[in-house]
Motif scaffolding. Sequence first.
Motif, mmCIF file in Angstrom:
data_model
loop_
_atom_site.group_PDB
_atom_site.id
_atom_site.type_symbol
_atom_site.label_atom_id
_atom_site.label_comp_id
_atom_site.label_asym_id
_atom_site.label_seq_id
_atom_site.Cartn_x
_atom_site.Cartn_y
_atom_site.Cartn_z
ATOM 1 N N ASN A 5 55.975 39.216 39.842
ATOM 2 C CA ASN A 5 56.333 37.913 40.391
ATOM 3 C C ASN A 5 55.663 37.696 41.739
ATOM 4 O OD1 ASN A 5 58.235 37.296 38.285
ATOM 5 N ND2 ASN A 5 59.553 38.841 39.196
ATOM 6 N N PRO A 6 55.087 36.510 41.934
ATOM 7 C CA PRO A 6 54.468 36.228 43.231
ATOM 8 C C PRO A 6 55.520 36.057 44.323
ATOM 9 C CG PRO A 6 54.337 34.315 41.774
ATOM 10 C CD PRO A 6 54.941 35.431 40.977
ATOM 11 N N THR A 7 55.090 36.320 45.555
ATOM 12 C CA THR A 7 55.955 36.079 46.704
ATOM 13 C C THR A 7 56.111 34.570 46.885
ATOM 14 O OG1 THR A 7 54.123 35.964 48.261
ATOM 15 C CG2 THR A 7 55.077 38.159 47.844
ATOM 16 N N PRO A 8 57.076 34.110 47.678
ATOM 17 C CA PRO A 8 57.203 32.667 47.918
ATOM 18 C C PRO A 8 55.900 32.066 48.477
ATOM 19 C CG PRO A 8 59.206 33.766 48.623
ATOM 20 C CD PRO A 8 58.211 34.849 48.268
ATOM 21 N N HIS A 9 55.231 32.794 49.367
ATOM 22 C CA HIS A 9 53.976 32.302 49.944
ATOM 23 C C HIS A 9 52.895 32.188 48.858
ATOM 24 C CE1 HIS A 9 51.074 31.494 53.088
ATOM 25 N NE2 HIS A 9 50.291 32.455 52.609
ATOM 26 N N ILE A 45 45.075 33.475 35.884
ATOM 27 C CA ILE A 45 44.457 33.796 34.596
ATOM 28 C C ILE A 45 45.523 33.967 33.523
ATOM 29 C CG2 ILE A 45 43.146 35.542 33.326
ATOM 30 C CD1 ILE A 45 41.632 36.091 36.002
ATOM 31 N N LEU A 46 46.565 34.719 33.830
ATOM 32 C CA LEU A 46 47.621 34.996 32.864
ATOM 33 C C LEU A 46 48.299 33.711 32.403
ATOM 34 C CD1 LEU A 46 49.101 37.253 31.390
ATOM 35 C CD2 LEU A 46 50.622 37.437 33.358
ATOM 36 N N GLU A 47 48.603 32.840 33.343
ATOM 37 C CA GLU A 47 49.242 31.573 32.982
ATOM 38 C C GLU A 47 48.344 30.755 32.058
ATOM 39 O OE1 GLU A 47 50.603 27.578 35.259
ATOM 40 O OE2 GLU A 47 51.441 29.449 36.011
ATOM 41 N N ALA A 55 41.863 29.627 25.379
ATOM 42 C CA ALA A 55 41.235 29.458 26.694
ATOM 43 C C ALA A 55 40.186 30.534 26.926
ATOM 44 C CB ALA A 55 42.295 29.520 27.787
ATOM 45 N N ARG A 56 39.194 30.176 27.707
ATOM 46 C CA ARG A 56 38.169 31.123 28.132
ATOM 47 C C ARG A 56 38.218 31.213 29.642
ATOM 48 N NH1 ARG A 56 32.941 29.709 24.407
ATOM 49 N NH2 ARG A 56 34.020 29.951 22.426
ATOM 50 N N VAL A 57 38.144 32.427 30.134
ATOM 51 C CA VAL A 57 38.204 32.661 31.571
ATOM 52 C C VAL A 57 37.016 33.524 31.960
ATOM 53 C CG1 VAL A 57 39.547 33.714 33.436
ATOM 54 C CG2 VAL A 57 40.725 32.520 31.576
ATOM 55 N N GLU A 64 32.874 47.145 38.411
ATOM 56 C CA GLU A 64 33.346 47.293 37.037
ATOM 57 C C GLU A 64 34.782 47.826 37.030
ATOM 58 O OE1 GLU A 64 32.363 49.843 33.002
ATOM 59 O OE2 GLU A 64 30.775 49.559 34.486
ATOM 60 N N GLY A 65 35.093 48.731 37.952
ATOM 61 C CA GLY A 65 36.442 49.290 38.023
ATOM 62 C C GLY A 65 37.498 48.230 38.268
ATOM 63 N N LEU A 66 37.210 47.305 39.170
ATOM 64 C CA LEU A 66 38.154 46.221 39.456
ATOM 65 C C LEU A 66 38.318 45.325 38.234
ATOM 66 C CD1 LEU A 66 40.008 44.682 41.371
ATOM 67 C CD2 LEU A 66 37.972 43.505 42.268
ATOM 68 N N ALA A 67 37.225 45.036 37.543
ATOM 69 C CA ALA A 67 37.298 44.208 36.331
ATOM 70 C C ALA A 67 38.178 44.882 35.283
ATOM 71 C CB ALA A 67 35.900 43.955 35.778
ATOM 72 N N ARG A 68 37.976 46.178 35.077
ATOM 73 C CA ARG A 68 38.783 46.909 34.097
ATOM 74 C C ARG A 68 40.264 46.920 34.487
ATOM 75 N NH1 ARG A 68 35.972 50.075 30.434
ATOM 76 N NH2 ARG A 68 33.727 50.208 30.829
ATOM 77 N N PHE A 69 40.541 47.077 35.776
ATOM 78 C CA PHE A 69 41.916 47.063 36.271
ATOM 79 C C PHE A 69 42.574 45.719 35.982
ATOM 80 C CE2 PHE A 69 44.943 46.115 39.690
ATOM 81 C CZ PHE A 69 45.827 47.170 39.532
ATOM 82 N N ILE A 70 41.884 44.630 36.269
ATOM 83 C CA ILE A 70 42.424 43.280 36.056
ATOM 84 C C ILE A 70 42.647 43.035 34.571
ATOM 85 C CG2 ILE A 70 41.886 40.822 36.235
ATOM 86 C CD1 ILE A 70 40.453 41.534 38.916
ATOM 87 N N ILE A 71 41.698 43.414 33.744
ATOM 88 C CA ILE A 71 41.828 43.216 32.301
ATOM 89 C C ILE A 71 43.029 43.995 31.761
ATOM 90 C CG2 ILE A 71 40.718 43.696 30.078
ATOM 91 C CD1 ILE A 71 38.028 43.035 31.591
ATOM 92 N N ARG A 72 43.197 45.243 32.227
ATOM 93 C CA ARG A 72 44.347 46.050 31.805
ATOM 94 C C ARG A 72 45.658 45.410 32.241
ATOM 95 N NH1 ARG A 72 42.551 50.689 34.129
ATOM 96 N NH2 ARG A 72 44.382 50.819 35.447
ATOM 97 N N TRP A 73 45.679 44.902 33.469
ATOM 98 C CA TRP A 73 46.869 44.267 34.030
ATOM 99 C C TRP A 73 47.273 43.068 33.179
ATOM 100 C CZ3 TRP A 73 46.933 43.158 40.003
ATOM 101 C CH2 TRP A 73 48.230 42.922 40.445
ATOM 102 N N ILE A 74 46.301 42.219 32.858
ATOM 103 C CA ILE A 74 46.579 41.033 32.031
ATOM 104 C C ILE A 74 46.993 41.444 30.627
ATOM 105 C CG2 ILE A 74 45.502 39.007 30.975
ATOM 106 C CD1 ILE A 74 43.825 38.809 33.613
ATOM 107 N N GLY A 75 46.273 42.413 30.061
ATOM 108 C CA GLY A 75 46.587 42.871 28.710
ATOM 109 C C GLY A 75 48.017 43.373 28.580
ATOM 110 N N LYS A 76 48.485 44.119 29.575
ATOM 111 C CA LYS A 76 49.868 44.623 29.547
ATOM 112 C C LYS A 76 50.873 43.477 29.514
ATOM 113 C CE LYS A 76 51.474 48.177 31.478
ATOM 114 N NZ LYS A 76 51.893 49.404 32.121
#
Length: 81
Positions: A5-9, A45-47, A55-57, A64-76
């Motif tokens: 969950n995002p912070t209020p800010h 992206i998730l929303e 949708a295409r994003v 590459e490591g950051l891309a893989r981390f983000i993809i894993r995060w969204i996939g979960k």
Amino acid sequence: MLFDNPTPHQEDGLILCKAKIAVHESVHVIAVAGAGKTFFGVCLILEKVQSDPLARVLLVTSSEGLARFIIRWIGKRIRGS
């Protein structure tokens, strides 16, 4: 990867970004290290992919490591794992 969950800010920023995206305006997020820019982007992206399965994003990262981390995060979150 534990944050869900995002912070209020961040939520305020997401609302502003979504308004710009809705009228096809560019969004450029700038903040200090550790402020949550990656999480902010993942939320957008998730929303988008949850609301439109076709949708295409385009994800552009500095490594590459950051891309893989983000993809894993969204996939979960899409699979609910």
